[in-house]
Design a protein around this motif. Sequence first.
Motif, PDB file in Angstrom:
ATOM      1  N   GLU A 198       0.860  -1.172   0.000  1.00  0.00           N
ATOM      2  CA  GLU A 198       0.000   0.000   0.000  1.00  0.00           C
ATOM      3  C   GLU A 198       0.904   1.230   0.000  1.00  0.00           C
ATOM      4  O   GLU A 198       1.863   1.284   0.764  1.00  0.00           O
ATOM      5  CB  GLU A 198      -0.873  -0.009   1.257  1.00  0.00           C
ATOM      6  N   VAL A 199       0.609   2.197  -0.874  1.00  0.00           N
ATOM      7  CA  VAL A 199       1.428   3.406  -0.961  1.00  0.00           C
ATOM      8  C   VAL A 199       0.558   4.612  -0.659  1.00  0.00           C
ATOM      9  O   VAL A 199      -0.525   4.763  -1.223  1.00  0.00           O
ATOM     10  CB  VAL A 199       2.045   3.568  -2.371  1.00  0.00           C
ATOM     11  N   LYS A 200       1.017   5.457   0.254  1.00  0.00           N
ATOM     12  CA  LYS A 200       0.371   6.748   0.485  1.00  0.00           C
ATOM     13  C   LYS A 200       1.395   7.818   0.137  1.00  0.00           C
ATOM     14  O   LYS A 200       2.550   7.731   0.550  1.00  0.00           O
ATOM     15  CB  LYS A 200      -0.064   6.880   1.950  1.00  0.00           C
ATOM     16  N   MET A 201       0.975   8.804  -0.669  1.00  0.00           N
ATOM     17  CA  MET A 201       1.900   9.856  -1.077  1.00  0.00           C
ATOM     18  C   MET A 201       1.603  11.156  -0.338  1.00  0.00           C
ATOM     19  O   MET A 201       0.446  11.497  -0.098  1.00  0.00           O
ATOM     20  CB  MET A 201       1.811  10.076  -2.593  1.00  0.00           C
ATOM     21  N   SER A 202       2.667  11.895  -0.001  1.00  0.00           N
ATOM     22  CA  SER A 202       2.486  13.178   0.691  1.00  0.00           C
ATOM     23  C   SER A 202       1.823  14.190  -0.234  1.00  0.00           C
ATOM     24  O   SER A 202       1.154  15.113   0.216  1.00  0.00           O
ATOM     25  CB  SER A 202       3.829  13.714   1.182  1.00  0.00           C
ATOM     26  N   ARG A 203       2.027  14.011  -1.548  1.00  0.00           N
ATOM     27  CA  ARG A 203       1.322  14.831  -2.538  1.00  0.00           C
ATOM     28  C   ARG A 203       1.307  14.069  -3.857  1.00  0.00           C
ATOM     29  O   ARG A 203       2.223  13.300  -4.147  1.00  0.00           O
ATOM     30  CB  ARG A 203       1.981  16.202  -2.725  1.00  0.00           C
TER      31      ARG A 203
END
Length: 261
Positions: free
Chosen positions: A47-52
């Motif tokens: 799972e990847v969450k990006m800061s922007r």
Amino acid sequence: MFKLFLDPGHGGSDPGAVGNEIQEKDITLSISKVIQETLASEYSDVEVKMSRTGDTFPSLSQRTNEANKWGADFFLSIHINAGGGTGFESFVYPNVGVPTTTYQNIIHDEIMKVIGLNNRGKRQSDLHILRESNMPSLLTESGFIDNPFDAGKMKDPNWIQAVGRAHVKGLERAFNLQRKNPVYDVIIPNLSFWQARALVPEYEQRGYNARGVALKNYGPNEAPSENDPYQLVITTDYENAKNLVIEFKRRGYDRTYGQQN
Ligand SMILES: [Zn+2]
């Protein structure tokens, strides 16, 4: 499930380093998108969450707070250097020890295999995102934007692809990530630079992960000539690979083949 917090440096009102008519915030986002897309399409249980994901500027505290709240397993921050040097370097928090330094060693070495820049070493620095993130964290600086040779690399979409994919390869090895099975490469081994340059956007437009790979080494300030040897590589699943090999052969690329990646 491996949870990666991915942080493209700068953004929005903060361009980061600038030079040679390009801006750090754009390069960091391009590399990060390759990382995110490759992990999503080719790996399972990630799972990847990006800061922007666009041209915005979350503060440094917002970035680390979000990663901490989410409970990320790893914080990876993507940056581009400036200040008169050349080459690649990576940073961890001073004296952080294992396992962070193990992750740094593995990811740094994978990037050095493809980046085509000097190795400035595995370094340590008291940076906000390394200090305030609760999980192991790494910051990469992929070249100097104010150096014409390094900046020339950054303007090449194939380099962006290669550097992004090398970050992924490092993550795969560091965290034992599993590929979605099976993944195949379709390869046309005997192209010229101009042919690869034409085919890559054609297949990218159709949604494929296509890239050109140079078959010779280039010196500083040397650009590819039209007839230099190049490969086309498309990474996809078995069914698409089978069809693409048939399609390329029909188009006259007789030496096209597929292989498990
Ligand atoms: Zn930066």
